[in-house]
Design a protein around this motif. Structure first.
Motif, mmCIF file in Angstrom:
data_model
loop_
_atom_site.group_PDB
_atom_site.id
_atom_site.type_symbol
_atom_site.label_atom_id
_atom_site.label_comp_id
_atom_site.label_asym_id
_atom_site.label_seq_id
_atom_site.Cartn_x
_atom_site.Cartn_y
_atom_site.Cartn_z
ATOM 1 N N GLY A 157 -27.244 140.575 15.415
ATOM 2 C CA GLY A 157 -27.143 141.990 15.118
ATOM 3 C C GLY A 157 -26.718 142.839 16.295
ATOM 4 O O GLY A 157 -26.545 144.043 16.178
ATOM 5 N N ARG A 158 -26.573 142.259 17.459
ATOM 6 C CA ARG A 158 -26.164 142.982 18.652
ATOM 7 C C ARG A 158 -24.728 142.598 18.994
ATOM 8 O O ARG A 158 -24.389 141.417 18.987
ATOM 9 N N PRO A 159 -23.836 143.605 19.292
ATOM 10 C CA PRO A 159 -22.442 143.245 19.598
ATOM 11 C C PRO A 159 -22.345 142.495 20.921
ATOM 12 O O PRO A 159 -23.148 142.684 21.823
ATOM 13 N N GLU A 160 -21.359 141.633 20.959
ATOM 14 C CA GLU A 160 -21.139 140.850 22.173
ATOM 15 C C GLU A 160 -20.594 141.773 23.262
ATOM 16 O O GLU A 160 -19.731 142.607 23.003
ATOM 17 N N PRO A 161 -21.105 141.677 24.484
ATOM 18 C CA PRO A 161 -20.616 142.562 25.545
ATOM 19 C C PRO A 161 -19.150 142.281 25.856
ATOM 20 O O PRO A 161 -18.699 141.141 25.804
ATOM 21 N N LYS A 162 -18.413 143.368 26.167
ATOM 22 C CA LYS A 162 -16.997 143.215 26.495
ATOM 23 C C LYS A 162 -16.866 142.633 27.884
ATOM 24 O O LYS A 162 -17.612 142.936 28.788
ATOM 25 N N ARG A 163 -15.876 141.762 28.023
ATOM 26 C CA ARG A 163 -15.628 141.134 29.310
ATOM 27 C C ARG A 163 -14.297 141.647 29.858
ATOM 28 O O ARG A 163 -13.477 142.181 29.144
ATOM 29 N N GLY A 164 -14.077 141.461 31.131
ATOM 30 C CA GLY A 164 -12.813 141.844 31.749
ATOM 31 C C GLY A 164 -12.985 143.036 32.665
ATOM 32 O O GLY A 164 -14.085 143.499 32.954
ATOM 33 N N ASN A 165 -11.857 143.531 33.101
ATOM 34 C CA ASN A 165 -11.809 144.635 34.044
ATOM 35 C C ASN A 165 -12.271 145.928 33.355
ATOM 36 O O ASN A 165 -11.655 146.368 32.381
ATOM 37 N N PRO A 166 -13.320 146.599 33.860
ATOM 38 C CA PRO A 166 -13.802 147.814 33.194
ATOM 39 C C PRO A 166 -12.805 148.970 33.268
ATOM 40 O O PRO A 166 -12.738 149.787 32.357
ATOM 41 N N ILE A 167 -12.017 149.034 34.330
ATOM 42 C CA ILE A 167 -11.019 150.103 34.436
ATOM 43 C C ILE A 167 -9.932 149.901 33.389
ATOM 44 O O ILE A 167 -9.505 150.839 32.715
ATOM 45 N N LYS A 168 -9.505 148.668 33.215
ATOM 46 C CA LYS A 168 -8.483 148.364 32.206
ATOM 47 C C LYS A 168 -9.015 148.674 30.807
ATOM 48 O O LYS A 168 -8.301 149.226 29.970
ATOM 49 N N ARG A 169 -10.269 148.343 30.553
ATOM 50 C CA ARG A 169 -10.871 148.655 29.247
ATOM 51 C C ARG A 169 -10.918 150.165 29.027
ATOM 52 O O ARG A 169 -10.613 150.654 27.945
ATOM 53 N N TRP A 170 -11.295 150.934 30.072
ATOM 54 C CA TRP A 170 -11.386 152.382 29.940
ATOM 55 C C TRP A 170 -10.011 152.988 29.665
ATOM 56 O O TRP A 170 -9.870 153.847 28.794
ATOM 57 N N VAL A 171 -8.990 152.541 30.405
ATOM 58 C CA VAL A 171 -7.633 153.054 30.197
ATOM 59 C C VAL A 171 -7.157 152.718 28.792
ATOM 60 O O VAL A 171 -6.595 153.568 28.094
ATOM 61 N N THR A 172 -7.400 151.508 28.340
ATOM 62 C CA THR A 172 -6.994 151.108 26.998
ATOM 63 C C THR A 172 -7.707 151.953 25.949
ATOM 64 O O THR A 172 -7.088 152.401 24.984
ATOM 65 N N ASP A 173 -9.000 152.190 26.138
ATOM 66 C CA ASP A 173 -9.749 153.017 25.191
ATOM 67 C C ASP A 173 -9.218 154.445 25.160
ATOM 68 O O ASP A 173 -9.206 155.082 24.109
ATOM 69 N N MET A 174 -8.777 154.988 26.294
ATOM 70 C CA MET A 174 -8.249 156.360 26.338
ATOM 71 C C MET A 174 -6.872 156.446 25.675
ATOM 72 O O MET A 174 -6.595 157.376 24.934
ATOM 73 N N VAL A 175 -6.021 155.481 25.971
ATOM 74 C CA VAL A 175 -4.634 155.538 25.496
ATOM 75 C C VAL A 175 -4.553 155.462 23.973
ATOM 76 O O VAL A 175 -3.673 156.067 23.374
ATOM 77 N N VAL A 176 -5.463 154.777 23.323
ATOM 78 C CA VAL A 176 -5.393 154.633 21.874
ATOM 79 C C VAL A 176 -5.952 155.847 21.139
ATOM 80 O O VAL A 176 -5.840 155.916 19.922
ATOM 81 N N ARG A 177 -6.529 156.795 21.839
ATOM 82 C CA ARG A 177 -7.045 158.006 21.191
ATOM 83 C C ARG A 177 -5.861 158.841 20.698
ATOM 84 O O ARG A 177 -4.847 158.972 21.380
ATOM 85 N N PRO A 178 -5.961 159.465 19.529
ATOM 86 C CA PRO A 178 -4.824 160.235 19.005
ATOM 87 C C PRO A 178 -4.502 161.486 19.819
ATOM 88 O O PRO A 178 -3.375 161.963 19.797
ATOM 89 N N TRP A 179 -5.454 162.023 20.553
ATOM 90 C CA TRP A 179 -5.220 163.238 21.333
ATOM 91 C C TRP A 179 -4.633 162.954 22.703
ATOM 92 O O TRP A 179 -4.228 163.873 23.409
#
Length: 169
Positions: free
Chosen positions: A16-38
């Motif tokens: 019931g708990r999501p698996e923690p994301k692995r990899g570079n946290p900066i790359k994950r943050w940039v990817t999460d920002m870029v996919v936002r519609p705004w």
């Protein structure tokens, strides 16, 4: 005996708990920002504001030094975009007659470009709005007419006699 070691058991997430994301946290943050519609509308607006601030700060109308336009250096003629930065400066300082004198076609196109940007950006920045701006549909005929007018402007502004010397910048 069981073939599973303790390290494997510890790396598994609890049910019931999501698996923690692995990899570079900066790359994950940039990817999460870029996919936002705004993100894209705000990035374009930020770049435009930076360009506008740079043009106002440097004042391209003070005529310091020789031209840096490669087309003008090579041919001696004004290029199709010649005077565009000065026209942009005059639009930003709300001197529209002088802006039109430096590049009439750019001043003509500016409100259409602003409208097209707003029609594209408003739904992405404010998705809960129920109304939408009408979009501008650029048909091949409209694009051809605009480019033909721009080509005529380019030719006429390089003619060395009156009344065409008015367009020479």
């Amino acid at each position: 005996m069981c073939a599973v070691d303790e390290a494997t058991l510890e790396s598994r997430p609890e049910p019931g708990r999501p698996e923690p994301k692995r990899g570079n946290p900066i790359k994950r943050w940039v990817t999460d920002m870029v996919v936002r519609p705004w993100f894209a509308p705000l990035l374009i607006l930020t770049c435009f504001a930076g360009a506008a601030a740079g043009v106002v700060a440097t004042n391209p109308t003070d005529d310091t030094g020789p031209t840096t336009c490669l087309f003008k250096l090579a041919t001696g003629f004004d290029c199709p975009g010649c005077g565009g930065t000065r026209a942009f400066y005059y639009v930003l300082t709300l001197n529209l007659p002088e802006a039109a004198r430096h590049h009439m076609m750019a001043v003509f196109a500016a409100p259409f470009l602003a409208w097209m940007y707003l029609a594209w950006a408003v739904p992405r920045l404010f998705p809960r709005l129920t109304w939408r701006l009408p979009t501008v549909h650029l048909t091949p005929g409209v694009v051809t007419a605009f480019l033909s007018a721009w080509a005529a402007f380019f030719i006429l502004r390089n003619l060395p006699w009156d009344p065409f010397t008015f367009f020479y910048v």
